[in-house]
Design an enzyme around this catalytic site. Structure first.
Site, PDB file in Angstrom:
ATOM      1  N   ASP A 168       0.847  -1.176   0.000  1.00  0.00           N
ATOM      2  CA  ASP A 168       0.000   0.000   0.000  1.00  0.00           C
ATOM      3  C   ASP A 168       0.892   1.239   0.000  1.00  0.00           C
ATOM      4  O   ASP A 168       1.869   1.313   0.758  1.00  0.00           O
ATOM      5  CB  ASP A 168      -0.884  -0.019   1.254  1.00  0.00           C
ATOM      6  CG  ASP A 168      -1.929   1.071   1.243  1.00  0.00           C
ATOM      7  OD1 ASP A 168      -3.040   0.782   0.770  1.00  0.00           O
ATOM      8  OD2 ASP A 168      -1.648   2.180   1.710  1.00  0.00           O
ATOM      9  N   ILE A 169       0.571   2.200  -0.875  1.00  0.00           N
ATOM     10  CA  ILE A 169       1.328   3.454  -0.888  1.00  0.00           C
ATOM     11  C   ILE A 169       0.933   4.262   0.347  1.00  0.00           C
ATOM     12  O   ILE A 169      -0.248   4.539   0.577  1.00  0.00           O
ATOM     13  CB  ILE A 169       1.049   4.259  -2.167  1.00  0.00           C
ATOM     14  CG1 ILE A 169       1.482   3.452  -3.407  1.00  0.00           C
ATOM     15  CG2 ILE A 169       1.771   5.597  -2.121  1.00  0.00           C
ATOM     16  CD1 ILE A 169       1.151   4.129  -4.720  1.00  0.00           C
ATOM     17  N   GLU A 189      -4.769   2.375  -4.241  1.00  0.00           N
ATOM     18  CA  GLU A 189      -3.313   2.487  -4.153  1.00  0.00           C
ATOM     19  C   GLU A 189      -2.667   1.203  -3.670  1.00  0.00           C
ATOM     20  O   GLU A 189      -1.497   1.190  -3.289  1.00  0.00           O
ATOM     21  CB  GLU A 189      -2.926   3.633  -3.215  1.00  0.00           C
ATOM     22  CG  GLU A 189      -3.243   3.414  -1.752  1.00  0.00           C
ATOM     23  CD  GLU A 189      -4.652   3.835  -1.365  1.00  0.00           C
ATOM     24  OE1 GLU A 189      -4.866   4.104  -0.172  1.00  0.00           O
ATOM     25  OE2 GLU A 189      -5.537   3.896  -2.255  1.00  0.00           O
TER      26      GLU A 189
END
Length: 344
Positions: free
Chosen positions: A214-215, A258
């Site tokens: 996950d960003i 994301e």
């Protein structure tokens, strides 16, 4: 002056493979076919026909039923099986390769060559045998040359349209499995591939690893730099993950928003963690500014790694849940880190 068929207007005229042990018939067929603008390859028996078929990749096969060494019926069955094996192999490559449809797959589709049997056998049983063997069409000797010309044109046109449609359908199917923004596999492809590899791993007893990443603070990134910049960011991260995946069978997918996921068949926890570290490092080296991040001035990833040896008492959802739990731990511990859960 020779008549030119519509196909002779293409860069390469169609190749006709003629298999007949009668020299006179072969000579006449060559003369007529070349008048139509076709290129002709001649062989005298079924064995030679199979060898020439694999070497030359003809556009159509004219096959005599009664020949020495290998008769036309047996030859026809083997030609059809070769085409099927080529297509199965090509489709398997599509399933195992996240890079999508390529020219190799298209070329395999184009190997499904029409087979026109030409023979003196005109009884109902022989006709049935020809079609059961996989022949596309059937005409009898003595050859009616006008009929042969028309049949050839029709078969070539049908084959061209059919194969183009088949290739287009396969391309559309592949597009349905691709994320439009990043070019990676989408969630649908992820689910299908995970199920397939789960079954394979359960049968072989090999480990299956999953990375979820996950960003960090991506919402803040979008709010600060705008959604177009966010899209470019997702594309850059996706490229790094795809290039870092170690093995041909690893599948990198956009899991949602994301989040990205990496399915790693036949990979132990140590190998998956190593790849996750390389991916995290690769994103760090992009040095994408993220002034709203609470952990770094640059874009970072939180990653959860899980490894399970699949069995019938557990399911793919258990692997996803484990990786998701590890990802949650990475976020809870401050983000920009990797956590893992493994059964071995």
């Amino acid at each position: 002056m020779s008549r030119i068929s519509p196909y002779s207007l293409t860069k390469q005229p169609p190749v006709i493979l003629v298999a007949d042990d009668d020299t006179t018939i072969r000579t006449m067929l060559r003369k007529v076919m070349e008048q139509e603008g076709y290129r002709v390859i001649e062989v005298t028996d079924g064995k030679q026909c199979i060898d020439a078929y694999e070497a030359v990749k003809p556009d159509i096969v004219l096959l005599d039923a009664v020949m020495p060494i290998m008769d036309g019926f047996t030859c026809c069955k083997q030609l059809v099986q070769i085409a099927r094996n080529n297509l199965i192999s090509a489709l398997a490559n599509v399933d195992n390769d996240s890079s999508g449809l390529d020219s190799t797959i298209i070329s395999k589709l184009w190997e499904r060559t029409p087979i026109l049997m030409i023979t003196s056998l005109n009884d109902e049983e022989s006709v049935d045998r020809a079609f059961e063997a996989g022949a596309t069409d059937y005409i009898t000797k003595p050859i009616h040359w006008a009929v042969l010309r028309l049949r050839l044109r029709r078969l070539l046109q049908q084959a061209q349209v059919y194969k183009q449609l088949e290739a287009a359908n396969l391309a559309l199917q592949e597009l349905a499995n691709v994320d439009g923004l990043t070019g990676l596999a989408n969630r649908r492809r992820f689910d299908n591939y995970l199920n397939t590899q789960w079954i394979n791993s359960a049968q072989t007893g090999s480990p299956l690893s999953l990375i979820l990443c996950d960003i960090d603070f991506f919402k803040f990134y979008n709010d600060c730099y705008g959604h177009p910049a966010g899209d470019v960011c997702l594309q850059k991260v996706g490229t790094v993950l795809s290039k870092t995946a170690e093995k041909h069978r690893d599948l990198v997918a956009r899991y949602g928003g994301e989040e990205f996921a990496v399915i790693m068949p036949d990979t132990h926890a140590s190998g998956a963690i190593y790849v996750a570290q390389a991916m995290q490092s690769g994103v760090s080296h992009l040095r994408i500014a993220h002034e709203k991040s609470e952990v770094s001035q640059y874009l970072t990833l939180s990653m959860g790694v899980a490894t399970i040896t699949p069995g019938w008492e557990v399911s793919p959802s258990d692997l996803i849940a484990a990786a998701d739990k590890a990802l949650y731990q990475a976020k809870a511990q401050g983000r920009n880190r990797i956590c893992w859960i493994s059964d071995g």
